[in-house]
Every structure is written in C-alpha cells, then in structure tokens.
Design a protein around this motif. Sequence first.
Motif, PDB file in Angstrom:
ATOM      1  N   THR A 194       0.819  -1.219   0.000  1.00 35.38           N
ATOM      2  CA  THR A 194       0.000   0.000   0.000  1.00 35.38           C
ATOM      3  C   THR A 194       0.854   1.270   0.000  1.00 35.38           C
ATOM      4  OG1 THR A 194      -0.151  -0.047   2.417  1.00 35.38           O
ATOM      5  CG2 THR A 194      -1.928  -1.118   1.179  1.00 35.38           C
ATOM      6  N   LYS A 195       2.176   1.103  -0.056  1.00 33.71           N
ATOM      7  CA  LYS A 195       3.121   2.226  -0.035  1.00 33.71           C
ATOM      8  C   LYS A 195       2.901   3.110   1.193  1.00 33.71           C
ATOM      9  CE  LYS A 195       3.882   2.364  -5.000  1.00 33.71           C
ATOM     10  NZ  LYS A 195       3.978   3.211  -6.182  1.00 33.71           N
ATOM     11  N   GLN A 196       2.766   2.457   2.339  1.00 37.86           N
ATOM     12  CA  GLN A 196       2.551   3.190   3.582  1.00 37.86           C
ATOM     13  C   GLN A 196       3.641   2.877   4.602  1.00 37.86           C
ATOM     14  OE1 GLN A 196      -1.401   1.822   4.674  1.00 37.86           O
ATOM     15  NE2 GLN A 196      -2.299   3.740   3.975  1.00 37.86           N
ATOM     16  N   VAL A 197       3.862   3.854   5.468  1.00 44.68           N
ATOM     17  CA  VAL A 197       4.707   3.661   6.648  1.00 44.68           C
ATOM     18  C   VAL A 197       3.854   4.056   7.849  1.00 44.68           C
ATOM     19  CG1 VAL A 197       6.773   4.383   7.902  1.00 44.68           C
ATOM     20  CG2 VAL A 197       6.836   4.178   5.406  1.00 44.68           C
ATOM     21  N   LEU A 245      15.796   7.246   6.160  1.00 47.00           N
ATOM     22  CA  LEU A 245      15.596   5.965   5.485  1.00 47.00           C
ATOM     23  C   LEU A 245      15.021   6.224   4.105  1.00 47.00           C
ATOM     24  CD1 LEU A 245      15.677   2.848   5.767  1.00 47.00           C
ATOM     25  CD2 LEU A 245      13.311   2.991   6.549  1.00 47.00           C
ATOM     26  N   ASN A 246      15.749   5.824   3.077  1.00 49.63           N
ATOM     27  CA  ASN A 246      15.328   6.005   1.695  1.00 49.63           C
ATOM     28  C   ASN A 246      14.314   4.918   1.336  1.00 49.63           C
ATOM     29  OD1 ASN A 246      15.060   6.206  -1.065  1.00 49.63           O
ATOM     30  ND2 ASN A 246      17.240   6.133  -1.509  1.00 49.63           N
ATOM     31  N   LEU A 247      13.130   5.327   0.897  1.00 48.25           N
ATOM     32  CA  LEU A 247      12.088   4.364   0.548  1.00 48.25           C
ATOM     33  C   LEU A 247      11.846   4.267  -0.958  1.00 48.25           C
ATOM     34  CD1 LEU A 247       9.653   5.215   3.439  1.00 48.25           C
ATOM     35  CD2 LEU A 247      11.018   3.145   3.193  1.00 48.25           C
ATOM     36  N   ARG A 248      12.627   4.981  -1.758  1.00 49.88           N
ATOM     37  CA  ARG A 248      12.425   4.955  -3.215  1.00 49.88           C
ATOM     38  C   ARG A 248      12.616   3.550  -3.788  1.00 49.88           C
ATOM     39  NH1 ARG A 248      14.992  10.026  -2.545  1.00 49.88           N
ATOM     40  NH2 ARG A 248      13.638  11.727  -3.199  1.00 49.88           N
ATOM     41  N   THR A 249      13.592   2.802  -3.274  1.00 50.90           N
ATOM     42  CA  THR A 249      13.843   1.452  -3.800  1.00 50.90           C
ATOM     43  C   THR A 249      12.706   0.491  -3.471  1.00 50.90           C
ATOM     44  OG1 THR A 249      15.115   0.873  -1.832  1.00 50.90           O
ATOM     45  CG2 THR A 249      16.359   1.671  -3.725  1.00 50.90           C
ATOM     46  N   ILE A 250      11.918   0.813  -2.458  1.00 52.45           N
ATOM     47  CA  ILE A 250      10.826  -0.066  -2.048  1.00 52.45           C
ATOM     48  C   ILE A 250       9.500   0.380  -2.653  1.00 52.45           C
ATOM     49  CG2 ILE A 250       9.495  -0.879  -0.057  1.00 52.45           C
ATOM     50  CD1 ILE A 250      12.149  -0.686   1.500  1.00 52.45           C
ATOM     51  N   PHE A 251       9.211   1.663  -2.587  1.00 53.27           N
ATOM     52  CA  PHE A 251       7.939   2.182  -3.086  1.00 53.27           C
ATOM     53  C   PHE A 251       7.997   2.597  -4.550  1.00 53.27           C
ATOM     54  CE2 PHE A 251       6.717   3.736   1.457  1.00 53.27           C
ATOM     55  CZ  PHE A 251       6.439   2.422   1.831  1.00 53.27           C
ATOM     56  N   GLY A 252       9.198   2.731  -5.101  1.00 55.31           N
ATOM     57  CA  GLY A 252       9.333   3.101  -6.507  1.00 55.31           C
ATOM     58  C   GLY A 252       8.891   4.529  -6.791  1.00 55.31           C
ATOM     59  N   THR A 253       8.961   5.389  -5.766  1.00 53.42           N
ATOM     60  CA  THR A 253       8.522   6.774  -5.968  1.00 53.42           C
ATOM     61  C   THR A 253       9.689   7.697  -6.183  1.00 53.42           C
ATOM     62  OG1 THR A 253       8.478   7.061  -3.571  1.00 53.42           O
ATOM     63  CG2 THR A 253       6.394   6.562  -4.669  1.00 53.42           C
TER      64      THR A 253
END
Length: 194
Positions: A154-157, A186-194
Amino acid sequence: MVSSPPIRLPKTLRVTDEQFSDFVVANPDLRLERTATGELIVMPPTGSESGNYNFELNTDLGIWNRQAQRGKAFDSSTGFRLPNGATRSPDSAWVTNERWEKLTPQQRKGFAPLCPDFVLELASETDNLDTLRQKMHEYIGNGCRLGWLIIPKTKQVEVYRPEQAPEVLQSPTSVSEETVLPGFTLNLRTIFGT
C-alpha cells in the motif's frame, strides 16, 4: 547424507523461556520468536523481493550507525528478550550505546534482555498486518521509543511512538526521526518506486 525430518508443530505450542532457548540451540537454521504468553512462532524465510527490501533498509541503518556511532544496529536474525517475557526479532533494530554498555558480556551474546530503542518491521506478502501491528504496539509497550512498519503493498509507513496513536504516511520517499535517530534518513524509493 542424512536429511532432517520436517518439523511439525501443533497450531499453538507454548514453551518456557528455558525450553525456547534449548529449541533455538537445537534448531539454529530456524527463525523463531516466543510471545509473552510462551507461544512458539516459527517464521518462514521471506521471499526474494522482501529479502532485497530488508537488505536495502538494513544497509541504510548500518551506514548511518557506522557514521554516527551512537549505538548498535541489528538485523532480522537478532532476538531480544523483552521485559514482558517475549523474545522478538524485528527486521531491523537499534539500541543506544548507553543501554548496550549496561549489558553484561553474557547478556550481549544471548538474546539481549531489553527492547530496542528503534525497531523496523517490513510487511511481506504473506505477513498478517494485524499481527505486525500488535508486535509494533508490543515493542512500544516494552520501552521502544520509535517503530516503523513499512507496508510495500500500500506504499505506507506506520510510525509508532510511546503514548501516541500510530501516524500513517502515504507514499513517502523517505522517513526520519531526529529525536531518536538524529541524522538518519531511510530512503524508501527502492521499495515504493517513488
């Protein structure tokens, strides 16, 4: 070559702390947790995508920790004996140097008898979100100062803090918390693709 028979456990198996330690020693290849009520939980390995996400998250925490030198960082294979009696293994965890140094060398070698200052859980495709949320509340209730539950689907934290309702962030590119983890992002681009 002799192969080990598969392990079949009853749906609910309760073990004492000593039995849990013995079971862990006898089965070093298994990922195990124990609830506060003594229920034994066998956790399957994660899928490849979740494993990659875990690696990326742990890398960010590890690099920050190496530079900041404020504490000790841990991966998902590390068990912590919480004050409520549970033994839990968050996907990532961090403990301040001050709290770590108070442990004896023997306590550091086993399941450290403390709740980390920071925990991170990554929801894989097969994880039950309600169960993960209960774990996050358990961490906070046992002294954790900050918890992040990352939900790639769901692209949530979900951000957990003591005495506060969880905060839900939708599609963040990064997440940080200066009070507990000063200077860490914490970089979330690799996980959420944003």
